[in-house]
Scaffold this motif. Structure first.
Motif, PDB file in Angstrom:
ATOM      1  N   MET A   1     180.946  99.270   9.051  1.00  0.00           N
ATOM      2  CA  MET A   1     179.941  98.220   9.236  1.00  0.00           C
ATOM      3  C   MET A   1     180.015  97.648  10.652  1.00  0.00           C
ATOM      4  SD  MET A   1     178.374  97.955   6.294  1.00  0.00           S
ATOM      5  CE  MET A   1     177.623  96.336   6.178  1.00  0.00           C
ATOM      6  N   ILE A   2     178.849  97.315  11.178  1.00  0.00           N
ATOM      7  CA  ILE A   2     178.723  96.722  12.509  1.00  0.00           C
ATOM      8  C   ILE A   2     178.116  95.332  12.363  1.00  0.00           C
ATOM      9  CG2 ILE A   2     177.585  96.899  14.763  1.00  0.00           C
ATOM     10  CD1 ILE A   2     179.645  99.011  14.436  1.00  0.00           C
ATOM     11  N   ASN A   3     178.632  94.394  13.133  1.00  0.00           N
ATOM     12  CA  ASN A   3     178.080  93.045  13.153  1.00  0.00           C
ATOM     13  C   ASN A   3     177.235  92.903  14.415  1.00  0.00           C
ATOM     14  OD1 ASN A   3     177.660  90.239  13.534  1.00  0.00           O
ATOM     15  ND2 ASN A   3     179.517  89.733  12.400  1.00  0.00           N
ATOM     16  N   TYR A   4     175.912  92.828  14.222  1.00  0.00           N
ATOM     17  CA  TYR A   4     174.993  92.692  15.346  1.00  0.00           C
ATOM     18  C   TYR A   4     174.324  91.327  15.277  1.00  0.00           C
ATOM     19  CZ  TYR A   4     170.941  93.530  18.383  1.00  0.00           C
ATOM     20  OH  TYR A   4     170.002  93.444  19.378  1.00  0.00           O
ATOM     21  N   ASN A   5     174.733  90.438  16.181  1.00  0.00           N
ATOM     22  CA  ASN A   5     174.201  89.071  16.217  1.00  0.00           C
ATOM     23  C   ASN A   5     174.343  88.351  14.879  1.00  0.00           C
ATOM     24  OD1 ASN A   5     173.479  89.083  18.920  1.00  0.00           O
ATOM     25  ND2 ASN A   5     171.415  89.842  18.512  1.00  0.00           N
ATOM     26  N   GLY A   6     175.448  88.640  14.177  1.00  0.00           N
ATOM     27  CA  GLY A   6     175.726  87.948  12.923  1.00  0.00           C
ATOM     28  C   GLY A   6     175.271  88.671  11.686  1.00  0.00           C
ATOM     29  N   GLN A  10     175.132  99.042   8.441  1.00  0.00           N
ATOM     30  CA  GLN A  10     175.831 100.310   8.547  1.00  0.00           C
ATOM     31  C   GLN A  10     175.721 100.818   9.985  1.00  0.00           C
ATOM     32  OE1 GLN A  10     177.680 101.753   6.301  1.00  0.00           O
ATOM     33  NE2 GLN A  10     177.183 100.411   4.568  1.00  0.00           N
ATOM     34  N   THR A  11     176.768 101.448  10.455  1.00  0.00           N
ATOM     35  CA  THR A  11     176.804 101.908  11.843  1.00  0.00           C
ATOM     36  C   THR A  11     175.591 102.753  12.201  1.00  0.00           C
ATOM     37  OG1 THR A  11     179.223 101.939  11.739  1.00  0.00           O
ATOM     38  CG2 THR A  11     178.192 103.127  13.566  1.00  0.00           C
ATOM     39  N   GLU A  12     175.222 103.650  11.307  1.00  0.00           N
ATOM     40  CA  GLU A  12     174.116 104.570  11.600  1.00  0.00           C
ATOM     41  C   GLU A  12     172.757 103.870  11.634  1.00  0.00           C
ATOM     42  OE1 GLU A  12     175.209 105.016   7.167  1.00  0.00           O
ATOM     43  OE2 GLU A  12     176.236 104.805   9.101  1.00  0.00           O
ATOM     44  N   ASN A  13     172.705 102.628  11.147  1.00  0.00           N
ATOM     45  CA  ASN A  13     171.435 101.892  11.136  1.00  0.00           C
ATOM     46  C   ASN A  13     171.246 100.990  12.345  1.00  0.00           C
ATOM     47  OD1 ASN A  13     170.769 103.053   8.667  1.00  0.00           O
ATOM     48  ND2 ASN A  13     171.705 101.388   7.493  1.00  0.00           N
ATOM     49  N   VAL A  14     172.257 100.929  13.221  1.00  0.00           N
ATOM     50  CA  VAL A  14     172.166 100.077  14.406  1.00  0.00           C
ATOM     51  C   VAL A  14     171.671 100.924  15.574  1.00  0.00           C
ATOM     52  CG1 VAL A  14     173.437  98.634  16.028  1.00  0.00           C
ATOM     53  CG2 VAL A  14     174.004  98.562  13.600  1.00  0.00           C
ATOM     54  N   ASN A  15     170.536 100.552  16.111  1.00  0.00           N
ATOM     55  CA  ASN A  15     169.953 101.279  17.235  1.00  0.00           C
ATOM     56  C   ASN A  15     169.933 100.390  18.470  1.00  0.00           C
ATOM     57  OD1 ASN A  15     169.224 103.685  15.774  1.00  0.00           O
ATOM     58  ND2 ASN A  15     167.647 102.462  14.773  1.00  0.00           N
ATOM     59  N   ILE A  16     170.335 100.938  19.604  1.00  0.00           N
ATOM     60  CA  ILE A  16     170.318 100.203  20.871  1.00  0.00           C
ATOM     61  C   ILE A  16     169.107 100.649  21.671  1.00  0.00           C
ATOM     62  CG2 ILE A  16     171.515  99.849  23.059  1.00  0.00           C
ATOM     63  CD1 ILE A  16     174.136 100.030  21.601  1.00  0.00           C
ATOM     64  N   SER A  17     168.356  99.687  22.155  1.00  0.00           N
ATOM     65  CA  SER A  17     167.149  99.969  22.930  1.00  0.00           C
ATOM     66  C   SER A  17     167.494 100.679  24.237  1.00  0.00           C
ATOM     67  CB  SER A  17     166.430  98.654  23.231  1.00  0.00           C
ATOM     68  OG  SER A  17     165.505  98.805  24.285  1.00  0.00           O
ATOM     69  N   ILE A  18     166.556 101.480  24.738  1.00  0.00           N
ATOM     70  CA  ILE A  18     166.757 102.091  26.055  1.00  0.00           C
ATOM     71  C   ILE A  18     166.732 101.046  27.154  1.00  0.00           C
ATOM     72  CG2 ILE A  18     165.831 104.334  25.357  1.00  0.00           C
ATOM     73  CD1 ILE A  18     163.234 103.551  26.854  1.00  0.00           C
ATOM     74  N   GLU A  19     166.314  99.825  26.822  1.00  0.00           N
ATOM     75  CA  GLU A  19     166.322  98.722  27.779  1.00  0.00           C
ATOM     76  C   GLU A  19     167.620  97.922  27.724  1.00  0.00           C
ATOM     77  OE1 GLU A  19     164.049  98.113  30.127  1.00  0.00           O
ATOM     78  OE2 GLU A  19     163.093  99.967  29.469  1.00  0.00           O
ATOM     79  N   ASN A  20     168.565  98.371  26.898  1.00  0.00           N
ATOM     80  CA  ASN A  20     169.829  97.655  26.759  1.00  0.00           C
ATOM     81  C   ASN A  20     170.545  97.582  28.103  1.00  0.00           C
ATOM     82  OD1 ASN A  20     172.983  97.946  26.303  1.00  0.00           O
ATOM     83  ND2 ASN A  20     172.137  96.808  24.582  1.00  0.00           N
ATOM     84  N   ARG A  21     170.884  96.389  28.541  1.00  0.00           N
ATOM     85  CA  ARG A  21     171.443  96.188  29.875  1.00  0.00           C
ATOM     86  C   ARG A  21     172.909  96.637  29.958  1.00  0.00           C
ATOM     87  NH1 ARG A  21     168.477  93.861  33.509  1.00  0.00           N
ATOM     88  NH2 ARG A  21     170.340  93.328  34.720  1.00  0.00           N
TER      89      ARG A  21
END
Length: 277
Positions: A1-6, A10-21
């Protein structure tokens, strides 16, 4: 599991934008944190280092980013993992998407990754110098940003040449640190570690070990300039980081080291982890 902004996902459901700094510019900082028996080890120190780093990088610190909030978010993420007595967490903070070198905003997102901690100290541990590129001294080098290319290349060099780690040098060819932690050398009753002005990370365990040595009646500590030649002349050498604590070095080139003092310091550090005193 990943905690994204609270929010836990699931890890496979977290996507990082190509604009991620953090991805595009390394515009991110992180803390690697040990959790032992449900306790977030030395978290107050990690928290204040994170806050200082965010201020240095001109990131906007959210009002809810309190010590208690982030600690609970780490524990919440751990509770969603398979049961274990020891974990490692990586807390990454990065500026929100958008912009080129100039960001659209200084507001931040955070990500917490947790895994079972399987790292242990090794009986045999060899190091060498990494001389292809320098870790430049200066305040920016003392914080844990995502810009770790020298560490990556030095780690590859170590792997290709059957070393466990490599010593990084600054532009003056002074010892800075190793790829994943701070370094200490022992000669007689004096224990030395590179000064922050040499460009080393302001390690949490580095500071704890310095505190332990300052209270020890038999040794004195110096934060100073160290040449690679001094490593070869040392009686003992050890490295420190938040996950392993203290790892004694047993071999540097043709020199073999004892680990009597570093083993005793490791015992004192483990006691500090448990009691906080």
């Amino acid at each position: 599991m990943i905690n994204y902004n609270g929010d836990l996902s699931q890890t496979e459901n977290v996507n990082i934008s190509i604009e991620n700094r953090g991805f595009k510019y390394g515009d991110a900082i992180f803390e690697t944190i040990k959790i032992s028996n449900g306790k977030v080890v030395f978290f107050e120190d990690h928290y204040f280092r994170l806050m200082a780093s965010m201020r240095m990088l001109r990131m906007k610190i959210p009002m809810h980013f309190t010590l208690e909030f982030l600690e609970q978010e780490i524990l919440k993420t751990i509770a969603a993992q398979e049961k274990s007595s020891s974990f490692r967490a990586r807390l990454t903070v990065y500026r929100k998407d958008g912009g080129l070198y100039t960001p659209k905003t200084n507001k931040v997102d955070f990500l917490i990754e947790v895994s079972t901690n399987t790292f242990q100290t090794k009986e045999s541990y060899s190091i060498d110098l990494y001389k292809d590129f320098y870790n430049f001294s200066g305040l920016l080098s003392t914080i844990k940003t995502n810009n770790r290319m020298v560490n990556t290349l030095a780690s590859i060099y170590a792997s290709e040449n059957d070393f466990d780690n490599c010593v990084l040098l600054n532009e003056r060819k002074g010892v800075v640190e190793v790829t994943n932690g701070n370094i200490f050398i022992i000669k007689g009753k004096t224990i030395k570690t590179p000064a922050i002005t040499e460009g080393c990370i302001k390690g949490i365990v580095r500071k704890k070990v310095i505190d332990i040595i300052e209270k020890h009646p038999d040794f004195n500590i110096e934060e100073t300039v160290i040449s690679p030649f001094e490593i070869q002349k040392a009686d003992e050498v050890f490295i420190t980081n938040a996950i392993i604590g203290i790892q004694p070095i047993t071999r540097y080139r043709k020199k073999e080291f004892s680990k009597e003092v570093s083993s005793k310091l490791q015992g004192s550090l483990k006691l500090l982890e448990i009691t906080g005193k």
